[in-house]
Design a protein around this motif. Structure first.
Motif, PDB file in Angstrom:
ATOM      1  N   PHE A 144       0.827  -1.219   0.000  1.00  0.00           N
ATOM      2  CA  PHE A 144       0.000   0.000   0.000  1.00  0.00           C
ATOM      3  C   PHE A 144       0.857   1.263   0.000  1.00  0.00           C
ATOM      4  CE2 PHE A 144      -2.235   3.483   2.004  1.00  0.00           C
ATOM      5  CZ  PHE A 144      -3.539   3.368   1.564  1.00  0.00           C
ATOM      6  N   LYS A 145       0.392   2.269  -0.740  1.00  0.00           N
ATOM      7  CA  LYS A 145       1.087   3.562  -0.741  1.00  0.00           C
ATOM      8  C   LYS A 145       0.074   4.683  -0.577  1.00  0.00           C
ATOM      9  CE  LYS A 145       2.379   5.546  -4.745  1.00  0.00           C
ATOM     10  NZ  LYS A 145       1.807   6.902  -4.800  1.00  0.00           N
ATOM     11  N   ALA A 146       0.365   5.598   0.343  1.00  0.00           N
ATOM     12  CA  ALA A 146      -0.475   6.794   0.498  1.00  0.00           C
ATOM     13  C   ALA A 146       0.024   7.863  -0.471  1.00  0.00           C
ATOM     14  CB  ALA A 146      -0.369   7.305   1.927  1.00  0.00           C
ATOM     15  N   ASP A 147      -0.886   8.488  -1.216  1.00  0.00           N
ATOM     16  CA  ASP A 147      -0.485   9.606  -2.079  1.00  0.00           C
ATOM     17  C   ASP A 147      -0.155  10.821  -1.213  1.00  0.00           C
ATOM     18  OD1 ASP A 147      -1.078   8.570  -4.945  1.00  0.00           O
ATOM     19  OD2 ASP A 147      -2.830   7.993  -3.774  1.00  0.00           O
ATOM     20  N   VAL A 148      -0.990  11.022  -0.196  1.00  0.00           N
ATOM     21  CA  VAL A 148      -0.727  12.075   0.797  1.00  0.00           C
ATOM     22  C   VAL A 148      -0.790  11.412   2.166  1.00  0.00           C
ATOM     23  CG1 VAL A 148      -1.488  14.271   1.773  1.00  0.00           C
ATOM     24  CG2 VAL A 148      -1.804  13.840  -0.679  1.00  0.00           C
ATOM     25  N   ALA A 149       0.324  11.433   2.908  1.00  0.00           N
ATOM     26  CA  ALA A 149       0.373  10.819   4.239  1.00  0.00           C
ATOM     27  C   ALA A 149       0.460  11.918   5.293  1.00  0.00           C
ATOM     28  CB  ALA A 149       1.584   9.909   4.351  1.00  0.00           C
ATOM     29  N   VAL A 150      -0.326  11.783   6.362  1.00  0.00           N
ATOM     30  CA  VAL A 150      -0.305  12.759   7.457  1.00  0.00           C
ATOM     31  C   VAL A 150      -0.015  12.026   8.765  1.00  0.00           C
ATOM     32  CG1 VAL A 150      -1.625  14.496   8.727  1.00  0.00           C
ATOM     33  CG2 VAL A 150      -2.038  14.199   6.271  1.00  0.00           C
ATOM     34  N   LEU A 151       1.022  12.487   9.481  1.00  0.00           N
ATOM     35  CA  LEU A 151       1.320  11.948  10.817  1.00  0.00           C
ATOM     36  C   LEU A 151       1.160  13.094  11.813  1.00  0.00           C
ATOM     37  CD1 LEU A 151       2.399   9.848  12.843  1.00  0.00           C
ATOM     38  CD2 LEU A 151       4.710  10.427  12.119  1.00  0.00           C
ATOM     39  N   LEU A 152       0.136  13.005  12.672  1.00  0.00           N
ATOM     40  CA  LEU A 152      -0.197  14.121  13.570  1.00  0.00           C
ATOM     41  C   LEU A 152       0.721  14.188  14.783  1.00  0.00           C
ATOM     42  CD1 LEU A 152      -4.048  13.678  13.402  1.00  0.00           C
ATOM     43  CD2 LEU A 152      -2.772  15.611  12.448  1.00  0.00           C
ATOM     44  N   ASN A 153       0.952  13.038  15.417  1.00  0.00           N
ATOM     45  CA  ASN A 153       1.751  12.995  16.652  1.00  0.00           C
ATOM     46  C   ASN A 153       1.984  11.542  17.019  1.00  0.00           C
ATOM     47  OD1 ASN A 153      -0.777  12.122  17.913  1.00  0.00           O
ATOM     48  ND2 ASN A 153      -1.338  14.272  17.896  1.00  0.00           N
ATOM     49  N   ILE A 154       2.921  11.316  17.917  1.00  0.00           N
ATOM     50  CA  ILE A 154       3.162   9.960  18.437  1.00  0.00           C
ATOM     51  C   ILE A 154       3.277  10.071  19.953  1.00  0.00           C
ATOM     52  CG2 ILE A 154       4.644   7.926  18.384  1.00  0.00           C
ATOM     53  CD1 ILE A 154       5.776   8.886  15.706  1.00  0.00           C
ATOM     54  N   THR A 155       2.276   9.538  20.659  1.00  0.00           N
ATOM     55  CA  THR A 155       2.329   9.527  22.128  1.00  0.00           C
ATOM     56  C   THR A 155       1.987   8.122  22.598  1.00  0.00           C
ATOM     57  OG1 THR A 155       0.013  10.201  22.228  1.00  0.00           O
ATOM     58  CG2 THR A 155       1.637  11.948  22.357  1.00  0.00           C
ATOM     59  N   PRO A 156       2.394   7.753  23.813  1.00  0.00           N
ATOM     60  CA  PRO A 156       2.199   6.358  24.251  1.00  0.00           C
ATOM     61  C   PRO A 156       0.724   5.951  24.228  1.00  0.00           C
ATOM     62  CG  PRO A 156       3.573   7.566  25.810  1.00  0.00           C
ATOM     63  CD  PRO A 156       3.039   8.569  24.850  1.00  0.00           C
ATOM     64  N   ASP A 157       0.397   4.943  23.432  1.00  0.00           N
ATOM     65  CA  ASP A 157      -0.950   4.364  23.417  1.00  0.00           C
ATOM     66  C   ASP A 157      -0.803   2.947  22.880  1.00  0.00           C
ATOM     67  OD1 ASP A 157      -3.677   4.149  23.670  1.00  0.00           O
ATOM     68  OD2 ASP A 157      -4.164   5.200  21.830  1.00  0.00           O
ATOM     69  N   HIS A 158      -1.624   2.044  23.339  1.00  0.00           N
ATOM     70  CA  HIS A 158      -1.597   0.654  22.848  1.00  0.00           C
ATOM     71  C   HIS A 158      -0.215   0.012  22.970  1.00  0.00           C
ATOM     72  CE1 HIS A 158      -5.500   1.443  21.159  1.00  0.00           C
ATOM     73  NE2 HIS A 158      -5.029   2.363  20.343  1.00  0.00           N
ATOM     74  N   LEU A 159       0.596   0.445  23.943  1.00  0.00           N
ATOM     75  CA  LEU A 159       1.955  -0.098  24.005  1.00  0.00           C
ATOM     76  C   LEU A 159       1.945  -1.594  24.315  1.00  0.00           C
ATOM     77  CD1 LEU A 159       4.132   2.696  25.683  1.00  0.00           C
ATOM     78  CD2 LEU A 159       3.790   2.198  23.281  1.00  0.00           C
ATOM     79  N   ASP A 160       0.822  -2.092  24.845  1.00  0.00           N
ATOM     80  CA  ASP A 160       0.717  -3.527  25.119  1.00  0.00           C
ATOM     81  C   ASP A 160       0.851  -4.350  23.831  1.00  0.00           C
ATOM     82  OD1 ASP A 160      -1.678  -2.315  24.361  1.00  0.00           O
ATOM     83  OD2 ASP A 160      -2.941  -3.765  25.392  1.00  0.00           O
ATOM     84  N   ARG A 161       0.546  -3.739  22.665  1.00  0.00           N
ATOM     85  CA  ARG A 161       0.677  -4.471  21.395  1.00  0.00           C
ATOM     86  C   ARG A 161       2.091  -4.340  20.813  1.00  0.00           C
ATOM     87  NH1 ARG A 161      -4.561  -5.475  18.328  1.00  0.00           N
ATOM     88  NH2 ARG A 161      -3.357  -5.368  16.419  1.00  0.00           N
ATOM     89  N   TYR A 162       2.929  -3.531  21.454  1.00  0.00           N
ATOM     90  CA  TYR A 162       4.268  -3.261  20.899  1.00  0.00           C
ATOM     91  C   TYR A 162       5.369  -3.567  21.919  1.00  0.00           C
ATOM     92  CZ  TYR A 162       1.586  -1.288  17.151  1.00  0.00           C
ATOM     93  OH  TYR A 162       0.684  -1.156  16.118  1.00  0.00           O
ATOM     94  N   ASP A 163       5.194  -4.678  22.664  1.00  0.00           N
ATOM     95  CA  ASP A 163       6.182  -5.094  23.679  1.00  0.00           C
ATOM     96  C   ASP A 163       6.538  -3.955  24.631  1.00  0.00           C
ATOM     97  OD1 ASP A 163       6.258  -7.538  22.403  1.00  0.00           O
ATOM     98  OD2 ASP A 163       7.923  -6.955  21.102  1.00  0.00           O
ATOM     99  N   TYR A 164       5.599  -3.044  24.848  1.00  0.00           N
ATOM    100  CA  TYR A 164       5.806  -1.893  25.747  1.00  0.00           C
ATOM    101  C   TYR A 164       7.034  -1.068  25.341  1.00  0.00           C
ATOM    102  CZ  TYR A 164       2.086  -3.999  28.348  1.00  0.00           C
ATOM    103  OH  TYR A 164       0.859  -4.513  28.683  1.00  0.00           O
ATOM    104  N   LYS A 165       7.353  -1.059  24.043  1.00  0.00           N
ATOM    105  CA  LYS A 165       8.502  -0.271  23.562  1.00  0.00           C
ATOM    106  C   LYS A 165       7.993   0.855  22.674  1.00  0.00           C
ATOM    107  CE  LYS A 165      12.086  -3.865  23.602  1.00  0.00           C
ATOM    108  NZ  LYS A 165      11.503  -5.207  23.470  1.00  0.00           N
TER     109      LYS A 165
END
Length: 447
Positions: free
Chosen positions: A170-191
Motif C-alpha cells: 500500500f502507498k499513500a499519495d498524501v500521508a499525514v502523521l499528527l503525533n506519536i504519544t504512548p498508546d496501545h503499548l501492550d501491542r508493541y512489547d511496551y517499547k
C-alpha cells in the motif's frame, strides 16, 4: 482454474467490507469470527451468500487460504495468526486488500490523537470543494465495501497503527502523521520505538511524487524521522516556529504555504475547532487542501463551518450557566490532556472506567490548575484516587452516567464546565464509548 480462497478473520465493518469486495472479485470467501457476529453483519453476509462461522476459528477452514484479511483488532500474537504465519500464508489488512482494486488516490491520516477529527475535517474540505471523495478506514463505512460499490476518485482514510502493521504494498499519495504519544503499548512489547516505527509505516512505498505532512513540534516524530528515509515532498506544521514550506502560527494567525499557489492565512478565532491541539489538526487538513491546490476561500469556509464528530469534545448543553461537554471518545490519558487543555474555565471532570495501565502523571499540572473536583465513573477507581488525591479537594465515586451527572451538577458553580473525558476504556459499565457518551448526554438532558 481453481478460485483463490480468501479467509477474513473478524466480521466487523472492515471484515464484512473485505468479504463483499473479495466476492465481487471472484474469490472463494470464508469469514471467521472468534466472538459473536452482530446481527446486521450476519444479515449482510447472508445476503452476499458468503459462508461464515462465529464464536470459533476452525483450523481446517482457515489454514487452506491463499491469503487472509485480518481485522485490526486481532493481535499478531493470536494463535490463529501465528499458525497462518508458520504456514507462510500472507496476512494483510482490509485497507491493503482494497487498494489493489481501485485507482483512487488516498489521503491517509494517522497519529495517536486527533486522527478522527482531522480525517473528518479533511473530508469536509475536499467534499465542499467539489472533489469526488469517500471517507473510510477506522471511521465510517469500510474502504473495501466502498471500493466494491462506489467510484470515488479520492479517499480520506483514518489509519491506525494496527492497520499499518498489516500494510505492505500500500502507498499513500498524501500521508499525514499528527503525533506519536504512548498508546496501545501492550501491542508493541511496551517499547515506544516499536510503536513509533509502526506509525512511520504511513510513508512506506512513497516516492518523490507523494506528500508527507507531519508535526514539527512533536518530539517522538522528530526522533523517528532521523532514522527514516523519506522520499516524499515534506510539509511540516508548527505553532512554535516559522515554517517556510508548510504551516505555522504567528500572532494568532495560521499561515499555510506550499509554494504551489498563494499563501493561505486564517485567524484561529475563525476556526470551527478551538483549543491548541485543534490548531494542529486544522493546519494538517489545511496543508492537504493546499497541496491539492484547492481555492483559499473554499478552505477557509470549510475550516470555519465544520461540525466536530460525536463524543469528541461535543457540546451537550448549557444549564444554569454551566457548560456540559461529552468527550467520551477520550479513552487514553493523552486525549483527556487535550480536552482539559482546550477548556478555558474551571472544570468538574468525570473520568474512569477500565484502566489500561494508565500513567496519570502528565495530567497532574492541568488538574491542579483547572479541575475543582473529579467524579469517578467506573467499578474500580483506586488508581485515580491515588494519582490525584494531592491535587484535587473532592474526588467522588459513582457507578452510572446518571449518578455521575447528578453529582457533577451539585459540584459545579456558574461559569464552570462539566467535562466527561474518561481517559479509560468503557467496558466495565457500558457497551462502548458511544454508549457511555449517549448515556451521559441523556442524563444531562434530564437535569
Amino acid at each position: 482454474m481453481e478460485r483463490k480462497r480468501l479467509v477474513v478473520l473478524g466480521a466487523g465493518e472492515s471484515g464484512v467490507g473485505a468479504a463483499k469486495l473479495a466476492q465481487k472479485q471472484g474469490f472463494d470467501v470464508f469469514v471467521s469470527d472468534f466472538g459473536a457476529i452482530a446481527d446486521r453483519y450476519k444479515t449482510a453476509l447472508n445476503e452476499l451468500n458468503v459462508s461464515f462461522e462465529e464464536n470459533q476459528h476452525t483450523s481446517e477452514l482457515i489454514l487452506n487460504a491463499t491469503e487472509v484479511v485480518k481485522s485490526p483488532g486481532i493481535p499478531a500474537t493470536a494463535p490463529m495468526v501465528k499458525a497462518l504465519k508458520q504456514k507462510g500464508i500472507p496476512v494483510i489488512s482490509e485497507i491493503e486488500f482494497a487498494k489493489r482494486y481501485t485507482q483512487a488516490k488516498t489521503v491517509c491520516i494517522t497519529g495517536s490523537n486527533g486522527k478522527s477529527t482531522t480525517t473528518m475535517l479533511t473530508y469536509h474540505i475536499l467534499k465542499n470543494a467539489g472533489l469526488n471523495v469517500g471517507l473510510g478506514g477506522n471511521i465510517g463505512q469500510s474502504f473495501a465495501a466502498q471500493v466494491a460499490t462506489e467510484d470515488f476518485e479520492w479517499y480520506v482514510l483514518e489509519i491506525s497503527s494496527f492497520m499499518l502493521d498489516d500494510m505492505f504494498e500500500f502507498k499513500a499519495d498524501v500521508a499525514v502523521l499528527l503525533n506519536i504519544t504512548p498508546d496501545h503499548l501492550d501491542r508493541y512489547d511496551y517499547k515506544m520505538d516499536n510503536y513509533a516505527a509502526s506509525k512511520m509505516r504511513i510513508v512506506q512505498n512513497q516516492t518523490e511524487k507523494d506528500v508527507f505532512i507531519y508535526c514539527e513540534d512533536d518530539e517522538e516524530t522528530q526522533k523517528i524521522l532521523k532514522r527514516t528515509n523519506i522520499k516524499a515532498r515534506t510539509y511540516p506544521f508548527s505553532i512554535r516556529k516559522k515554517i517556510e514550506n508548510g504551516a505555522y502560527l504567528e500572532n494568532n494567525t495560521i499561515h499555510i504555504n506550499t509554494h504551489l499557489n498563494e499563501e493561505l492565512t486564517m485567524s484561529i478565532s475563525d476556526l470551527a475547532l478551538q483549543g491548541k491541539h485543534n490548531i494542529y489538526n486544522s493546519m494538517a487538513s489545511g496543508i492537504v487542501a493546499k497541496v491539492l491546490e484547492l481555492r483559499n476561500e473554499t478552505i477557509r469556509e470549510s475550516m470555519g463551518n465544520f461540525k466536530n464528530i460525536e463524543h469528541r469534545l461535543e457540546f451537550v448543553a448549557k444549564i444554569s450557566d454551566v457548560t456540559y461537554i461529552n468527550d467520551s471518545k477520550a479513552t487514553n490519558v493523552n486525549s483527556t490532556w487535550y480536552a482539559l487543555e482546550s477548556v478555558g474555565t474551571e472544570v468538574v471532570l468525570i473520568m474512569g472506567g477500565v484502566d489500561k495501565g494508565n500513567d496519570y502523571t502528565m495530567l497532574k499540572d492541568l488538574v491542579r490548575s483547572k479541575v475543582k473536583a473529579i467524579v469517578c465513573m467506573g467499578k474500580d477507581n483506586k488508581r485515580i484516587h491515588e494519582a490525584f488525591e494531592d491535587d484535587v479537594d473532592v474526588i467522588v465515586n459513582t457507578f452510572s452516567a446518571d449518578e455521575a451527572v447528578q453529582v457533577a451538577y451539585h459540584l459545579a458553580k456558574k461559569g464552570d464546565t462539566v467535562l466527561l473525558s474518561p481517559a479509560c476504556a468503557s467496558f466495565d459499565l457500558f457497551k462502548n464509548y458511544e454508549d457511555r457518551g449517549n448515556q451521559f448526554k441523556a442524563a444531562v438532558k434530564e437535569l
